[in-house]
Design an enzyme around this catalytic site. Structure first.
Site, PDB file in Angstrom:
ATOM      1  N   HIS A  22       0.857  -1.191   0.000  1.00 46.22           N
ATOM      2  CA  HIS A  22       0.000   0.000   0.000  1.00 46.22           C
ATOM      3  C   HIS A  22       0.892   1.240   0.000  1.00 46.22           C
ATOM      4  O   HIS A  22       1.958   1.247   0.626  1.00 46.22           O
ATOM      5  CB  HIS A  22      -0.904  -0.007   1.234  1.00 46.22           C
ATOM      6  CG  HIS A  22      -1.959   1.050   1.181  1.00 46.22           C
ATOM      7  ND1 HIS A  22      -1.692   2.354   1.506  1.00 46.22           N
ATOM      8  CD2 HIS A  22      -3.250   1.004   0.805  1.00 46.22           C
ATOM      9  CE1 HIS A  22      -2.798   3.069   1.336  1.00 46.22           C
ATOM     10  NE2 HIS A  22      -3.762   2.273   0.914  1.00 46.22           N
ATOM     11  N   GLU A  39       0.780   3.893   1.576  1.00 49.18           N
ATOM     12  CA  GLU A  39       1.128   4.393   2.917  1.00 49.18           C
ATOM     13  C   GLU A  39       2.274   3.589   3.513  1.00 49.18           C
ATOM     14  O   GLU A  39       3.126   4.130   4.217  1.00 49.18           O
ATOM     15  CB  GLU A  39      -0.123   4.382   3.823  1.00 49.18           C
ATOM     16  CG  GLU A  39      -1.072   5.520   3.446  1.00 49.18           C
ATOM     17  CD  GLU A  39      -2.535   5.247   3.703  1.00 49.18           C
ATOM     18  OE1 GLU A  39      -2.883   4.334   4.471  1.00 49.18           O
ATOM     19  OE2 GLU A  39      -3.368   5.974   3.101  1.00 49.18           O
ATOM     20  N   GLU A  56      -3.859   2.407  -7.283  1.00 48.82           N
ATOM     21  CA  GLU A  56      -4.252   3.497  -6.399  1.00 48.82           C
ATOM     22  C   GLU A  56      -3.388   4.722  -6.665  1.00 48.82           C
ATOM     23  O   GLU A  56      -2.268   4.818  -6.141  1.00 48.82           O
ATOM     24  CB  GLU A  56      -4.082   3.071  -4.937  1.00 48.82           C
ATOM     25  CG  GLU A  56      -4.937   1.875  -4.558  1.00 48.82           C
ATOM     26  CD  GLU A  56      -5.258   1.879  -3.068  1.00 48.82           C
ATOM     27  OE1 GLU A  56      -6.450   1.880  -2.752  1.00 48.82           O
ATOM     28  OE2 GLU A  56      -4.335   1.916  -2.244  1.00 48.82           O
ATOM     29  N   GLY A  84      -7.599   9.288   0.047  1.00 51.54           N
ATOM     30  CA  GLY A  84      -8.006  10.100   1.197  1.00 51.54           C
ATOM     31  C   GLY A  84      -8.125  11.579   0.883  1.00 51.54           C
ATOM     32  O   GLY A  84      -8.271  12.404   1.773  1.00 51.54           O
ATOM     33  N   SER A 124     -10.402   7.396  -2.934  1.00 45.86           N
ATOM     34  CA  SER A 124     -11.642   8.159  -2.783  1.00 45.86           C
ATOM     35  C   SER A 124     -12.839   7.523  -3.491  1.00 45.86           C
ATOM     36  O   SER A 124     -13.655   8.223  -4.097  1.00 45.86           O
ATOM     37  CB  SER A 124     -11.437   9.610  -3.231  1.00 45.86           C
ATOM     38  OG  SER A 124     -10.441  10.234  -2.437  1.00 45.86           O
TER      39      SER A 124
END
Ligand code: PGA
Length: 263
Positions: free
Chosen positions: A106, A108, A178, A184, A224
């Site tokens: 991911h 993050e 992504e 986000g 999102s």
């Protein structure tokens, strides 16, 4: 490439809760989700939830105890089976909890915790070796999109992440596209832009693992995703599901996302 239904790929809608919901909140969330989803939903799409590690056992107990056909997912793992890796969780530990899907790479994890392509590849292989399915995330930063290097960046991530993975295994895994600037942020890639990159990803899979793997690999879009934009994203031929962060925390929102067919 044929549209999803013709391609025979069953969509996968995954809720990545990130560092939200303690185990009490997690139990309530999956229970509420299960009240809202119907047999018709489960026939049409696969659904997974990815709670924090401390919730996994509780969520597993609810899903199995109530026969809820939502798959249990994890957000991360180490690539070793065991050892001196303080704070880490191994793939066999997750497999013991009947975890089906594990997110690997991911953005993050890549950006905040220094995971590089090689680590992501090790994790993908370790997750497969433990009998689970990786959801391997790829995506570009805003500067890369603006510089016109999105395809190059994402293709390199896919190639590196799938190194030494057999064609059969590639065909059975999940890749999540992504765009990092959409996560986000409330900004979603347009369906056309998302489709374009997902098409590139399928092309790279075809190059590295062959046409058959490219036809069966499932490609999710993430960034999102909301009840109001899911249907148009899912209408794209190379988008086979969604990896949903903020929109998966509330069972009402997530059930509407899962039920995008009725939007
Ligand atoms: P978001 O997150 O839906 O909150 O943008 C998506 C993700 O990070 O998987």
């Amino acid at each position: 490439m044929a549209p999803s239904p013709a391609g025979g790929r069953k969509p996968l809608m995954s809720g990545n809760w990130k560092m939200h919901h303690n185990h009490f909140e997690a139990i309530q969330t999956v229970q509420k989700l299960s009240y809202r989803l119907t047999t018709a939903d489960y026939d049409a799409v696969d659904v997974s939830v990815h709670p924090p590690f401390t919730d996994l056992r509780s969520v597993q107990t609810v899903l199995e105890g109530d026969d809820v056909p939502v798959a249990l997912g994890a957000q991360h793992c180490h690539w070793e089976d065991k050892g001196a890796f303080t704070g880490e969780i191994s793939p066999p530990m997750l497999a013991k909890l009947n975890v089906t899907y594990v997110i690997a790479g991911h953005s993050e994890r890549r950006d905040l915790f220094g995971e590089d392509d090689e680590m992501v590849n090790r994790k993908v292989r370790a997750i497969l070796a433990a009998g689970m399915t990786p959801i391997m995330c790829v995506g570009e930063h805003l500067e890369e999109r603006e510089a016109g290097t999105t395809d190059e960046r994402v293709s390199a991530q896919v190639r590196a992440g799938l190194a030494d993975v057999s064609a059969g295994q590639v065909g059975a895994l999940v890749i999540a596209y992504e765009p990092i600037w959409a996560i986000g942020s409330g900004r979603t890639a347009t369906p056309d832009d998302a489709q374009a990159v997902c098409g590139v990803i399928r092309g790279v899979v075809s190059e590295v693992a062959g046409q058959e793997a490219a036809e069966t690999v499932r490609i999710q879009y993430g960034g999102s995703v909301k009840p109001t934009n899911t249907a148009e994203l899912m209408a794209q031929p190379d988008i086979d599901g969604a990896l949903v962060g903020g929109g998966s925390l509330d069972p009402d929102d997530f059930s509407r996302i899962v039920q995008y067919r009725e939007a």
